[in-house]
Each structure stands twice: as C-alpha cells, then as structure tokens.
Design a protein around this motif. Structure first.
Motif, PDB file in Angstrom:
ATOM      1  N   ALA A  69      -1.327  -4.285  53.783  1.00 40.02           N
ATOM      2  CA  ALA A  69      -1.703  -5.595  54.321  1.00 40.02           C
ATOM      3  C   ALA A  69      -1.302  -6.694  53.353  1.00 40.02           C
ATOM      4  O   ALA A  69      -1.223  -6.476  52.136  1.00 40.02           O
ATOM      5  CB  ALA A  69      -3.216  -5.659  54.580  1.00 40.02           C
ATOM      6  N   HIS A  70      -1.043  -7.871  53.896  1.00 41.85           N
ATOM      7  CA  HIS A  70      -0.850  -9.081  53.101  1.00 41.85           C
ATOM      8  C   HIS A  70      -2.176  -9.852  53.142  1.00 41.85           C
ATOM      9  O   HIS A  70      -2.676 -10.168  54.240  1.00 41.85           O
ATOM     10  CB  HIS A  70       0.269  -9.941  53.685  1.00 41.85           C
ATOM     11  CG  HIS A  70       1.635  -9.350  53.516  1.00 41.85           C
ATOM     12  ND1 HIS A  70       2.773 -10.114  53.469  1.00 41.85           N
ATOM     13  CD2 HIS A  70       2.040  -8.062  53.364  1.00 41.85           C
ATOM     14  CE1 HIS A  70       3.826  -9.325  53.316  1.00 41.85           C
ATOM     15  NE2 HIS A  70       3.403  -8.071  53.257  1.00 41.85           N
ATOM     16  N   VAL A  72     -11.437  -3.327  60.750  1.00 39.99           N
ATOM     17  CA  VAL A  72     -10.831  -3.313  59.415  1.00 39.99           C
ATOM     18  C   VAL A  72     -10.300  -4.702  59.069  1.00 39.99           C
ATOM     19  O   VAL A  72     -10.516  -5.214  57.969  1.00 39.99           O
ATOM     20  CB  VAL A  72      -9.695  -2.271  59.349  1.00 39.99           C
ATOM     21  CG1 VAL A  72      -8.966  -2.363  57.998  1.00 39.99           C
ATOM     22  CG2 VAL A  72     -10.241  -0.870  59.561  1.00 39.99           C
ATOM     23  N   ARG A  73      -9.621  -5.330  60.009  1.00 39.64           N
ATOM     24  CA  ARG A  73      -9.075  -6.672  59.790  1.00 39.64           C
ATOM     25  C   ARG A  73     -10.189  -7.674  59.477  1.00 39.64           C
ATOM     26  O   ARG A  73     -10.089  -8.475  58.554  1.00 39.64           O
ATOM     27  CB  ARG A  73      -8.302  -7.126  61.032  1.00 39.64           C
ATOM     28  CG  ARG A  73      -7.594  -8.483  60.857  1.00 39.64           C
ATOM     29  CD  ARG A  73      -7.003  -8.941  62.189  1.00 39.64           C
ATOM     30  NE  ARG A  73      -6.050  -7.986  62.703  1.00 39.64           N
ATOM     31  CZ  ARG A  73      -4.756  -7.972  62.372  1.00 39.64           C
ATOM     32  NH1 ARG A  73      -4.287  -8.866  61.518  1.00 39.64           N
ATOM     33  NH2 ARG A  73      -3.939  -7.073  62.892  1.00 39.64           N
ATOM     34  N   ASP A 114       0.057  -8.940  58.597  1.00 39.68           N
ATOM     35  CA  ASP A 114       0.906  -7.758  58.392  1.00 39.68           C
ATOM     36  C   ASP A 114       0.067  -6.525  58.049  1.00 39.68           C
ATOM     37  O   ASP A 114       0.376  -5.780  57.108  1.00 39.68           O
ATOM     38  CB  ASP A 114       1.926  -8.014  57.274  1.00 39.68           C
ATOM     39  CG  ASP A 114       3.109  -8.846  57.761  1.00 39.68           C
ATOM     40  OD1 ASP A 114       3.164  -9.124  58.978  1.00 39.68           O
ATOM     41  OD2 ASP A 114       3.958  -9.222  56.941  1.00 39.68           O
ATOM     42  N   LEU A 115      -0.978  -6.311  58.826  1.00 37.15           N
ATOM     43  CA  LEU A 115      -1.888  -5.194  58.600  1.00 37.15           C
ATOM     44  C   LEU A 115      -1.386  -3.950  59.338  1.00 37.15           C
ATOM     45  O   LEU A 115      -1.126  -3.999  60.541  1.00 37.15           O
ATOM     46  CB  LEU A 115      -3.299  -5.561  59.083  1.00 37.15           C
ATOM     47  CG  LEU A 115      -4.361  -4.460  59.035  1.00 37.15           C
ATOM     48  CD1 LEU A 115      -4.595  -3.997  57.603  1.00 37.15           C
ATOM     49  CD2 LEU A 115      -5.659  -4.965  59.668  1.00 37.15           C
ATOM     50  N   HIS A 116      -1.241  -2.855  58.617  1.00 42.10           N
ATOM     51  CA  HIS A 116      -0.791  -1.589  59.209  1.00 42.10           C
ATOM     52  C   HIS A 116      -1.710  -0.463  58.727  1.00 42.10           C
ATOM     53  O   HIS A 116      -2.060  -0.399  57.547  1.00 42.10           O
ATOM     54  CB  HIS A 116       0.657  -1.285  58.817  1.00 42.10           C
ATOM     55  CG  HIS A 116       1.626  -2.354  59.230  1.00 42.10           C
ATOM     56  ND1 HIS A 116       2.109  -2.470  60.512  1.00 42.10           N
ATOM     57  CD2 HIS A 116       2.182  -3.374  58.527  1.00 42.10           C
ATOM     58  CE1 HIS A 116       2.943  -3.506  60.587  1.00 42.10           C
ATOM     59  NE2 HIS A 116       2.986  -4.077  59.390  1.00 42.10           N
ATOM     60  N   HIS A 146       4.975 -13.248  60.543  1.00 42.69           N
ATOM     61  CA  HIS A 146       5.312 -11.858  60.842  1.00 42.69           C
ATOM     62  C   HIS A 146       4.561 -11.349  62.067  1.00 42.69           C
ATOM     63  O   HIS A 146       4.974 -10.388  62.678  1.00 42.69           O
ATOM     64  CB  HIS A 146       4.960 -10.955  59.640  1.00 42.69           C
ATOM     65  CG  HIS A 146       5.760 -11.280  58.416  1.00 42.69           C
ATOM     66  ND1 HIS A 146       7.079 -10.933  58.282  1.00 42.69           N
ATOM     67  CD2 HIS A 146       5.418 -11.936  57.270  1.00 42.69           C
ATOM     68  CE1 HIS A 146       7.538 -11.331  57.099  1.00 42.69           C
ATOM     69  NE2 HIS A 146       6.545 -11.951  56.468  1.00 42.69           N
ATOM     70  N   ASP A 147       3.412 -11.941  62.370  1.00 44.82           N
ATOM     71  CA  ASP A 147       2.588 -11.438  63.484  1.00 44.82           C
ATOM     72  C   ASP A 147       2.846 -12.267  64.735  1.00 44.82           C
ATOM     73  O   ASP A 147       3.049 -13.453  64.648  1.00 44.82           O
ATOM     74  CB  ASP A 147       1.090 -11.555  63.126  1.00 44.82           C
ATOM     75  CG  ASP A 147       0.739 -10.543  62.028  1.00 44.82           C
ATOM     76  OD1 ASP A 147       1.527  -9.596  61.847  1.00 44.82           O
ATOM     77  OD2 ASP A 147      -0.295 -10.733  61.364  1.00 44.82           O
TER      78      ASP A 147
END
Length: 306
Positions: free
Chosen positions: A259-260, A229-230, A244-246, A305-306
């Motif tokens: 996601a950003h 997905v990323r 910031d993928l959730h 953030h990651d």
C-alpha cells in the motif's frame, strides 16, 4: 518519500515444520490408498460393480492427488531464487487446482456410465462387492485421520483430504448398495449409488476449485474484508490517506499486503509504518506488509493510480 516494509515474525521455520508434517502425512496416506487401489480395481472387474468402479476411480484420483500434493509440498519448500522471487509455494495451489479438475472428470465419467447401466442393466455380485468396499472404508478412515491435522493449514492437503473423504462416503454407499442388492436383487441400485457418489462430491470440488482460482488470480483471500483493512490503515494516527492497496495470498495460509500511505504534514514516516504494520498483524493476521510512506506533497505530484 519512504519505501519501507515489514515481514512480521512469520519466517519460513513454521512453514518448513508444517510442510514436513504434511509431507509425512501424505506419504502414509499415499501408501495406503495406492496399495488398496489395485485390489479395488480387480474387485470391480471380478464382481461387475459400477459402484465399486466409481469408488475405485475416486481411489485412483486419491492416489494421484496425494502423489501430486506430496510432490508439490517438496517443490514448494525450495527457497526463492533469481527466477522465482516468491519461491515455489504456489506450486501447491496449482496441484490443488489440478486435483479439483481431476475430480470433475471422474464425476462426469461415473455419471455417464451410470446412465448406460440404466439402459443396459447388468448383474452384480454383491458379496464380493461388499467385502472390497468394507476394506476400502477402513483404508479411507485411516487416511482421513492421517491427513486431518494438515487440512486447515494447506489447500493442497485440504484437496487431498476432500478426495479421501469423498471416497470414504463412496465406500459407505457401496456397502449399502451391496447389502440392498443381496437382499432384494435390485441391480439398479448399483448405478444409482455410483451417480449419487459423483453428485455428492461436486459441490466440495467446486469450492476447492473456486478457492485455488482466487489465489492464482491474486484475489483478496476469503474471509478478509479489504474495505475494513483500508479503513483501519486510513484511521491510523498520522495517516491522511491510503491508495494502491493490494492484498493477496501465495499459498492460501499467508497474507501479503502492499500500500501507499500518505502521511499528514506533521507525521514521521518510520514510527507510523511500524504502528500500521503491527496493527495489520494484530487485527488481520497480515504478517508481510510492504508500505510506501508518502508526504502530502509527494501525493499531489504523483498521477492517480486508483
């Protein structure tokens, strides 16, 4: 910086229709199992059969699981409010997890009683045991047929289906044990079958508990590759980076993503957001995607953030 989201075409109409069908199926199955439970408990006592008691215990958990599942679906249909912004659908997952724990408890009890029967063998009335188990098998087959249509759409219904399925196997085991005891007078077959029923259901119960726990922890849903997905988002035209993928599920039959997305210098936010949202829906069946579109300058100004 742009904060945008897309809900796709999933809506609540499809869920309401599915929930209504599952509710009817669970009601029918509950009526069947609840009615027979009393007869099976009486039979276990009259004919002194641990295997029949084991089957009755599973039938009890079936009835409890069906009642909880039915309540969970009805509660889950309540709309979102100021206290529950996601609504109440996750109550179904709590119910499924409780059903799994209940099955573990029943299996432990049957294993304990089975060992006790080996230490102190008891006489079993095989013909009565056979008659009750045969009726139980018919009831379980009907209930399985009723629940089969919804087991792939709801973990809650799947949990109830698994319990009825396990009880169907239990009824088959009791029938086999009754026939064998009648012809051989081997009373030890009764606890052996009871223990086998308990052990047979444990792996499937573990799978159900694992899946519900993953959802409650908001883990990535099974069958979805987060790395893929990323990569798919990052490879989209006009996208420089994604962070910031959730990805999670509310009730097991839905996928939500946030996601950003950092855009290249020449990119325009809205067309790319729409393209990424459509790609996520088409490729990964993600119907609820919330995408925060950022420029490279925004990204440089923000802390990591990651």
């Amino acid at each position: 910086m742009a904060h945008t989201h897309d809900h796709g075409d999933s809506g609540h109409g499809g869920h309401d229709h599915t929930a209504g069908a599952n509710s009817r199926s669970l009601t029918i199955a509950l009526a069947l199992t609840g009615t027979f439970l009393v007869a099976e408990l009486v039979g276990a006592w009259l004919f002194n059969s641990l295997a029949l008691l084991s089957d009755a215990a599973h039938m009890f958990t079936d009835a409890a699981a069906l009642a909880i599942a039915l309540a969970a679906i009805r509660i889950g249909r309540r709309p979102a409010d100021n206290k529950r912004t996601y609504g109440y659908r996750r109550f179904e997952i709590l119910a499924a997890a409780f059903n799994a724990l209940l099955l573990f408890a029943v299996a432990a009890y049957v294993l304990y009683e089975g060992i006790q029967r080996f230490v102190e063998p008891q006489e079993v009335q095989s013909l009565g045991m056979l008659a009750v188990a045969a009726v139980g098998l018919i009831i379980n087959l009907i209930a399985m047929r009723v629940l089969a249509g919804g087991k792939d759409d709801s973990l809650n219904v799947k949990g109830a289906y698994l319990e009825v399925w396990a009880d169907m196997l239990g009824s088959l085991g009791v029938i086999g044990a009754a026939v064998l005891i009648y012809f051989t007078n081997w009373s030890w077959v009764d606890p052996v079958v009871a223990i086998a029923i308990g052990l047979w259901v444990l792996p499937r119960t573990w799978i159900l508990l694992r899946d519900t726990t993953n959802i409650l922890l908001q883990g990535v849903p099974r069958g979805v590759d987060l790395a893929a997905v990323r990569t798919a988002i990052a490879d989209a035209s006009g996208v420089a980076e994604v962070h910031d993928l959730h990805l999670w599920s509310i009730a097991g039959d839905d996928l939500s993503l946030t996601a950003h997305v950092v855009l290249t210098d020449e990119a325009t936010a809205e067309p790319i957001r729409l393209a990424v949202s459509e790609m996520l829906h088409a490729k990964f069946d993600i119907s609820h995607a919330t995408l925060q579109m950022e420029s490279t300058s925004d990204r440089c100004a923000e802390p990591e953030h990651d």
